[in-house]
Design an enzyme around this catalytic site. Structure first.
Site, mmCIF file in Angstrom:
data_model
loop_
_atom_site.group_PDB
_atom_site.id
_atom_site.type_symbol
_atom_site.label_atom_id
_atom_site.label_comp_id
_atom_site.label_asym_id
_atom_site.label_seq_id
_atom_site.Cartn_x
_atom_site.Cartn_y
_atom_site.Cartn_z
ATOM 1 C CD GLU A 163 38.109 -10.350 3.564
ATOM 2 O OE1 GLU A 163 37.367 -9.939 4.484
ATOM 3 O OE2 GLU A 163 39.313 -10.595 3.721
ATOM 4 C CB CYS A 185 44.095 -4.646 3.021
ATOM 5 S SG CYS A 185 44.843 -5.825 1.891
ATOM 6 C CG HIS A 232 37.260 -14.119 6.156
ATOM 7 N ND1 HIS A 232 38.355 -14.054 6.972
ATOM 8 C CD2 HIS A 232 37.022 -12.855 5.744
ATOM 9 C CE1 HIS A 232 38.779 -12.796 7.026
ATOM 10 N NE2 HIS A 232 37.976 -12.056 6.303
ATOM 11 C CD GLU A 274 50.017 -6.686 5.733
ATOM 12 O OE1 GLU A 274 50.143 -6.325 4.542
ATOM 13 O OE2 GLU A 274 48.910 -6.906 6.261
ATOM 14 C CG HIS A 298 34.768 -8.654 8.580
ATOM 15 N ND1 HIS A 298 34.150 -9.341 7.551
ATOM 16 C CD2 HIS A 298 36.045 -8.464 8.184
ATOM 17 C CE1 HIS A 298 35.028 -9.561 6.590
ATOM 18 N NE2 HIS A 298 36.184 -9.030 6.945
ATOM 19 C CD GLU A 352 37.709 -6.613 4.373
ATOM 20 O OE1 GLU A 352 38.420 -7.434 4.976
ATOM 21 O OE2 GLU A 352 38.180 -5.725 3.635
ATOM 22 C CG HIS A 384 40.281 -8.523 9.072
ATOM 23 N ND1 HIS A 384 41.043 -9.498 8.465
ATOM 24 C CD2 HIS A 384 39.209 -8.343 8.283
ATOM 25 C CE1 HIS A 384 40.445 -9.889 7.357
ATOM 26 N NE2 HIS A 384 39.335 -9.203 7.216
#
Length: 180
Positions: free
Chosen positions: A112, A66, A26, A86, A32, A114, A68
């Site tokens: 980000e 959301c 980041h 979460e 990523h 992504e 990674h």
């Protein structure tokens, strides 16, 4: 996965996909892999307000979940894992919806960039939610149309990626729910 590799996520460095520490990804704005999940109840989507302790975008509203994927983690497995971690949501099998890419400043010198596997899942009537306070401070159900209107009227209350999803990719994510 060993504890030392837990913060390693798949990122491209000089065109090669490799494990890189999440904060470094980041800080450098490296492209990523990511996963986004939308839990639906017909035309309503479950959104979450990120915990105030999150290292970026604390207190902002985002899609259901959301994250990674960890290095070598299959995106679907990641989606299932993070729904549980979460939101305490278990027993759902998300369906792959689309593959998107975006780049956004998320504050504090972090970016980000992504490549996102987007998943959708229909909530059963018996859906149980148990928030992890380290991740999520609250959730709510809102119709997709009302969410789009609210994001347009108060964009600073929402994460950059949710704003991008709704502005640029709503038809690819929600299909007939947003087509007129």
């Amino acid at each position: 996965m060993s504890g030392e590799n837990q913060n390693m996520i798949p990122a491209w460095v000089d065109g090669t996909l490799m494990p890189v520490e999440k904060m470094q990804v980041h800080q450098e704005g490296l492209r990523h892999k990511a996963v986004s999940i939308f839990v639906m109840d017909r035309d309503k989507v479950l959104i979450q307000r990120r915990a105030l302790t999150k290292y970026h975008t604390p207190g902002l509203w985002a899609n259901t979940c959301c994250t990674h994927p960890q290095w070598d983690e299959i995106p679907l497995d990641c989606a299932v894992r993070r729904l549980n971690e979460e939101l305490g949501i278990v027993g759902l099998e998300p369906d792959f919806r689309d593959h998107l890419e975006y780049r956004a400043d998320v504050g504090n010198g972090l970016t980000e960039h992504e490549v996102v596997d987007v998943f959708m899942v229909e909530a059963p009537q018996t859906l149980k939610i148990s928030l992890n306070p380290d991740e999520v401070m609250e959730v709510r159900w809102i119709s997709v149309f009302d969410l789009m209107k609210e994001v347009e009227q108060n964009p600073d209350r929402f994460t950059a990626w949710l704003r991008i999803y709704l502005k640029d990719h709503a038809d690819r994510i929600f299909g007939s729910l947003v087509q007129i």
